[in-house]
Write an enzyme that holds these catalytic residues in place. Structure first.
Site, mmCIF file in Angstrom:
data_model
loop_
_atom_site.group_PDB
_atom_site.id
_atom_site.type_symbol
_atom_site.label_atom_id
_atom_site.label_comp_id
_atom_site.label_asym_id
_atom_site.label_seq_id
_atom_site.Cartn_x
_atom_site.Cartn_y
_atom_site.Cartn_z
ATOM 1 C CD GLU A 36 22.717 -64.442 26.286
ATOM 2 O OE1 GLU A 36 23.611 -64.495 27.161
ATOM 3 O OE2 GLU A 36 22.672 -65.191 25.293
ATOM 4 N NE ARG A 93 -4.206 -58.306 32.541
ATOM 5 C CZ ARG A 93 -3.972 -57.139 31.976
ATOM 6 N NH1 ARG A 93 -4.983 -56.371 31.622
ATOM 7 N NH2 ARG A 93 -2.735 -56.732 31.765
ATOM 8 C CE LYS A 190 -14.630 -55.972 31.857
ATOM 9 N NZ LYS A 190 -13.298 -55.688 32.410
ATOM 10 C CG ASP A 216 -10.935 -53.872 37.932
ATOM 11 O OD1 ASP A 216 -10.830 -55.070 38.278
ATOM 12 O OD2 ASP A 216 -11.197 -53.528 36.763
ATOM 13 N N GLY A 223 -10.053 -48.660 29.751
ATOM 14 C CA GLY A 223 -11.352 -48.786 29.078
ATOM 15 C C GLY A 223 -12.458 -49.244 30.019
HETATM 16 C C1 R5P Z 1 -10.282 -57.827 34.104
HETATM 17 O O1 R5P Z 1 -10.857 -58.853 34.411
HETATM 18 C C2 R5P Z 1 -9.488 -57.026 35.091
HETATM 19 O O2 R5P Z 1 -9.961 -57.202 36.383
HETATM 20 C C3 R5P Z 1 -9.503 -55.560 34.730
HETATM 21 O O3 R5P Z 1 -10.847 -55.102 34.758
HETATM 22 C C4 R5P Z 1 -8.943 -55.306 33.356
HETATM 23 O O4 R5P Z 1 -7.688 -55.918 33.220
HETATM 24 C C5 R5P Z 1 -8.813 -53.812 33.093
HETATM 25 O O5 R5P Z 1 -8.352 -53.633 31.805
HETATM 26 P P1 R5P Z 1 -8.601 -52.283 31.003
HETATM 27 O O6 R5P Z 1 -8.156 -51.152 31.889
HETATM 28 O O7 R5P Z 1 -7.757 -52.445 29.766
HETATM 29 O O8 R5P Z 1 -10.057 -52.226 30.655
#
Ligand code: R5P
Length: 310
Positions: A36, A93, A190, A216, A223
């Site tokens: 806690e 997310r 994607k 991003d 990935g």
């Molecule tokens: C997804 O919509 C986000 O903008 C990122 O592209 C995503 O969270 C990246 O995740 P990862 O590095 O696991 O592919």
């Protein structure tokens, strides 16, 4: 005003207070034997304008709980106003029901922060801008864009430059930076066959002979970026680098990126990184403290924050 910090990103909080020329007030965050969380604040906060710096990054649940308990402690100590400064807002997310019988956890987390007693939120590059509407208190969503843009200009120039959105959801973010650099954009189509895996279907735009920079909000497993880099090079890009606001970098992502075809990955320090990421040859960090501290100063002075969006 006073600035406090939880344990998620103390070094960023220290840099913010240095920029503000203020001491970092001490919030003692302790764990009982059963884990806690207990918080005690050293300084008097009665009647003060309080900023609590805490990213809800890994371990997300612990850091979120620390933030909630810090807010509660400060509220019960009669602070005048509490701003939760969340450089990286985790759970973002989960912002919609992706299938039946699933939660909208971003909304739940927004409710928790509000119920704990925050009067406002200051954050950076929310995964989706609409998350601001999950809160019924003011939210200032800063963009790392200006910091990223100047770094691109300095390190890559603008000749043959092409900015790439790694998915359709990131087009607005990418276009915002590209427009100000006078660069073209391309888009990666994607798909996510299942959570945690991504597949590049197509590149929309001609990247032949171009220096490609992926933009991003989050790099998690890596990935998305590695798949995109491979596809862009196969389509004739001369080199591929990536800029992401938040380096989540889970489960060995830094090692995978080190071995990938990415020339470099540039992240901000919204999330505190372990030494192996700081030591990685092709990962570089930009400091978000000047941007966050300017916003904190403006909020404290009741000035407009939108000038920081340019
Ligand atoms: C997804 O919509 C986000 O903008 C990122 O592209 C995503 O969270 C990246 O995740 P990862 O590095 O696991 O592919």
């Amino acid at each position: 005003m006073k600035v406090l910090s939880g344990n998620s990103n103390r070094s960023l909080a220290e840099q913010i207070t240095r920029e503000l020329d203020l001491p970092l007030s001490n919030a003692n965050v302790k764990r009982f034997a059963d884990k806690e969380i207990f918080v005690s604040i050293d300084d008097n906060v009665r009647g003060k304008d309080i900023f609590i710096v805490q990213s809800t990054s890994f371990p997300a649940n612990d850091h979120l709980m620390e933030l909630l308990i810090c807010i509660d402690a400060v509220r019960r100590a009669s602070a005048k106003r509490i701003t939760a400064v969340i450089p990286y807002f985790g759970y973002a997310r989960q912002d919609r029901k992706s299938e039946g019988r699933t939660p909208i956890s971003a909304k739940l987390v927004a409710n928790m922060i509000t119920t704990a007693g925050a009067d406002r939120v200051l954050t950076m590059d929310l995964h989706a801008g609409q998350i601001q509407g999950f809160f019924d208190i003011p939210v200032d969503n800063l963009f790392a864009g200006p910091v990223i843009r100047e770094d691109i200009r300095k390190n890559y120039g603008t000749k043959d430059l092409m900015l790439i959105s790694p998915d359709v959801g990131g087009v607005v973010r990418t276009r915002g930076i590209a427009m100000r650099l006078g660069a073209d954009i391309a888009i990666v189509d994607k798909r996510r066959p299942k959570p945690g895996t991504s597949k590049v279907m197509n590149i929309i735009g001609d990247v032949t002979g171009r220096k490609c920079i992926l933009i991003d909000d989050i790099v998690d497993s890596g990935g998305t970026l590695m798949g995109a880099a491979e596809a862009l090079l196969a389509e004739g890009a001369t080199e591929v680098a990536a800029y992401c606001s938040h380096g989540v970098l889970s489960n060995g992502a830094a090692e995978r990126i080190a071995k990938s075809q990415l020339k470099e990955l540039v992240i901000t320090n919204s999330i505190e990184q372990p030494q192996k990421v700081l030591d990685a040859a092709n990962i570089r960090q930009l400091c978000a403290a000047p941007l966050l501290s300017k916003a904190i100063r403006r909020i404290a002075n009741e000035e407009s924050v939108s000038v920081l969006f340019e």
